[in-house]
Design a protein around this motif. Structure first.
Motif, mmCIF file in Angstrom:
data_model
loop_
_atom_site.group_PDB
_atom_site.id
_atom_site.type_symbol
_atom_site.label_atom_id
_atom_site.label_comp_id
_atom_site.label_asym_id
_atom_site.label_seq_id
_atom_site.Cartn_x
_atom_site.Cartn_y
_atom_site.Cartn_z
ATOM 1 N N TYR A 70 32.335 41.862 50.284
ATOM 2 C CA TYR A 70 33.469 40.936 50.264
ATOM 3 C C TYR A 70 34.154 41.052 48.909
ATOM 4 O O TYR A 70 33.502 40.929 47.867
ATOM 5 C CB TYR A 70 32.999 39.497 50.485
ATOM 6 C CG TYR A 70 34.113 38.475 50.352
ATOM 7 C CD1 TYR A 70 34.944 38.186 51.430
ATOM 8 C CD2 TYR A 70 34.342 37.828 49.146
ATOM 9 C CE1 TYR A 70 35.977 37.256 51.314
ATOM 10 C CE2 TYR A 70 35.364 36.886 49.021
ATOM 11 C CZ TYR A 70 36.175 36.617 50.106
ATOM 12 O OH TYR A 70 37.191 35.704 49.971
ATOM 13 N N ILE A 71 35.461 41.282 48.928
ATOM 14 C CA ILE A 71 36.220 41.425 47.686
ATOM 15 C C ILE A 71 37.428 40.512 47.742
ATOM 16 O O ILE A 71 38.297 40.664 48.599
ATOM 17 C CB ILE A 71 36.666 42.880 47.451
ATOM 18 C CG1 ILE A 71 35.463 43.829 47.456
ATOM 19 C CG2 ILE A 71 37.426 42.994 46.128
ATOM 20 C CD1 ILE A 71 35.836 45.292 47.364
ATOM 21 N N ALA A 87 27.709 42.851 48.827
ATOM 22 C CA ALA A 87 28.179 42.462 47.500
ATOM 23 C C ALA A 87 29.251 41.392 47.665
ATOM 24 O O ALA A 87 30.020 41.401 48.627
ATOM 25 C CB ALA A 87 28.743 43.668 46.758
ATOM 26 N N PHE A 88 29.306 40.462 46.701
ATOM 27 C CA PHE A 88 30.223 39.319 46.772
ATOM 28 C C PHE A 88 31.053 39.306 45.498
ATOM 29 O O PHE A 88 30.581 38.887 44.440
ATOM 30 C CB PHE A 88 29.409 38.040 46.922
ATOM 31 C CG PHE A 88 30.218 36.768 47.005
ATOM 32 C CD1 PHE A 88 31.504 36.749 47.531
ATOM 33 C CD2 PHE A 88 29.680 35.567 46.556
ATOM 34 C CE1 PHE A 88 32.227 35.571 47.617
ATOM 35 C CE2 PHE A 88 30.396 34.380 46.630
ATOM 36 C CZ PHE A 88 31.671 34.386 47.170
ATOM 37 N N ASN A 103 23.528 45.439 46.398
ATOM 38 C CA ASN A 103 23.310 44.511 47.499
ATOM 39 C C ASN A 103 23.146 43.083 46.990
ATOM 40 O O ASN A 103 22.383 42.805 46.079
ATOM 41 C CB ASN A 103 22.073 44.921 48.301
ATOM 42 C CG ASN A 103 20.801 44.967 47.469
ATOM 43 O OD1 ASN A 103 20.700 45.726 46.512
ATOM 44 N ND2 ASN A 103 19.830 44.141 47.817
ATOM 45 N N SER A 104 23.921 42.180 47.559
ATOM 46 C CA SER A 104 23.859 40.755 47.245
ATOM 47 C C SER A 104 24.182 40.435 45.789
ATOM 48 O O SER A 104 23.866 39.348 45.306
ATOM 49 C CB SER A 104 22.490 40.168 47.625
ATOM 50 O OG SER A 104 22.218 40.396 48.994
ATOM 51 N N THR A 105 24.796 41.355 45.095
ATOM 52 C CA THR A 105 25.257 41.086 43.728
ATOM 53 C C THR A 105 26.566 40.309 43.787
ATOM 54 O O THR A 105 27.441 40.597 44.602
ATOM 55 C CB THR A 105 25.433 42.398 42.953
ATOM 56 O OG1 THR A 105 24.149 42.964 42.696
ATOM 57 C CG2 THR A 105 26.159 42.174 41.636
ATOM 58 N N GLU A 106 26.693 39.324 42.907
ATOM 59 C CA GLU A 106 27.878 38.477 42.853
ATOM 60 C C GLU A 106 28.583 38.668 41.511
ATOM 61 O O GLU A 106 27.954 38.604 40.461
ATOM 62 C CB GLU A 106 27.481 37.001 43.024
ATOM 63 C CG GLU A 106 28.646 36.033 42.970
ATOM 64 C CD GLU A 106 28.211 34.587 43.197
ATOM 65 O OE1 GLU A 106 29.030 33.686 42.911
ATOM 66 O OE2 GLU A 106 27.066 34.361 43.640
ATOM 67 N N LEU A 107 29.878 38.907 41.573
ATOM 68 C CA LEU A 107 30.695 39.078 40.370
ATOM 69 C C LEU A 107 31.802 38.040 40.356
ATOM 70 O O LEU A 107 32.401 37.735 41.393
ATOM 71 C CB LEU A 107 31.349 40.460 40.331
ATOM 72 C CG LEU A 107 30.473 41.702 40.376
ATOM 73 C CD1 LEU A 107 31.361 42.950 40.275
ATOM 74 C CD2 LEU A 107 29.440 41.695 39.274
#
Length: 223
Positions: A70-71, A87-88, A103-107
């Motif tokens: 998701y971007i 990724a978020f 995977n599942s990293t949030e920025l």
């Protein structure tokens, strides 16, 4: 003063965001400017190299973005970057060339220089990561103090008032952050330093150091 200026921490040749830092001394001064800078830079990117895929979202044609990622804009995903499963990316995020967002990293409100790796369930918010910086699995930047006060950078010479409420970590080039570590608000890590796994880090870690635990930081041996 401790070596925590932009010049001390980062090689600006390793990011398309070099102009973001023009006229600034400390890297955290760029944090409030990231979103508008991305909009301006994105509009100037070569359409032969970047696709505009949504509102203020630009993705390099050579990047590999998994369908489940998701971007949200403003965001730029650089050349040869990889954005993996789930990724978020919440916005105000510039992902450098060859970087990996796992995977599942949030920025959120970040600049990742080229070749940065945040590959396994990391949270990176209100932070700037230098060239080839790597965060081990589960390591995070904590970006708000528990008392909600403005963040200070604690240096050996005294505190620096940042005037910012949300400020994660300034991580220099080629830093290695061990798995499961927490970088507390206002952390600054100098170039080429290593953080032991399961560390709780605050203040300034000098360049070319090994952070073992609070109060135990040693200089690296020269090869």
């Amino acid at each position: 003063m401790s070596n925590i200026t932009i010049q001390d921490l980062y090689d600006l040749n390793e990011t398309i965001a070099a102009e973001l830092f023009d006229g600034l001394t400390y890297p955290w001064e760029a944090l409030p400017k990231i979103g508008e800078f991305i909009k301006k830079l994105g509009a100037a990117l070569d359409p032969e190299e970047y696709d505009k895929v949504g509102e203020d979202v630009w993705i390099a044609k050579s990047a590999n973005v998994f369908p489940s990622a998701y971007i949200h804009g403003p965001a730029i995903i650089g050349k040869e970057a990889e954005v993996r499963h789930c990724a978020f990316i919440r916005g105000n995020a510039l992902v450098g060339e060859g970087a990996v967002v796992g995977n599942s990293t949030e920025l959120k409100n970040v600049v990742l220089f080229n070749k940065v790796q945040v590959p396994h369930y990391n949270y990176v918010g209100d932070s700037i990561l230098g060239y080839k910086a790597h965060m081990g699995a589960g390591s995070i930047t904590s970006n708000v103090k528990s008392d909600k006060h403005l963040v200070k950078v604690h240096t050996p010479e005294g505190d620096i008032e940042t005037g910012i409420k949300k400020f994660g970590a300034m991580i220099g080039d080629n830093v290695e952050v061990g798995c499961g570590s927490v970088l507390n608000p206002g952390t600054v890590i100098g170039r080429q330093s290593n953080i032991y796994p399961l560390s709780s880090v605050r203040g300034v870690v000098p360049a070319h150091s090994i952070y073992k635990k609070q109060g135990e930081v040693v200089k690296k041996h020269e090869d």
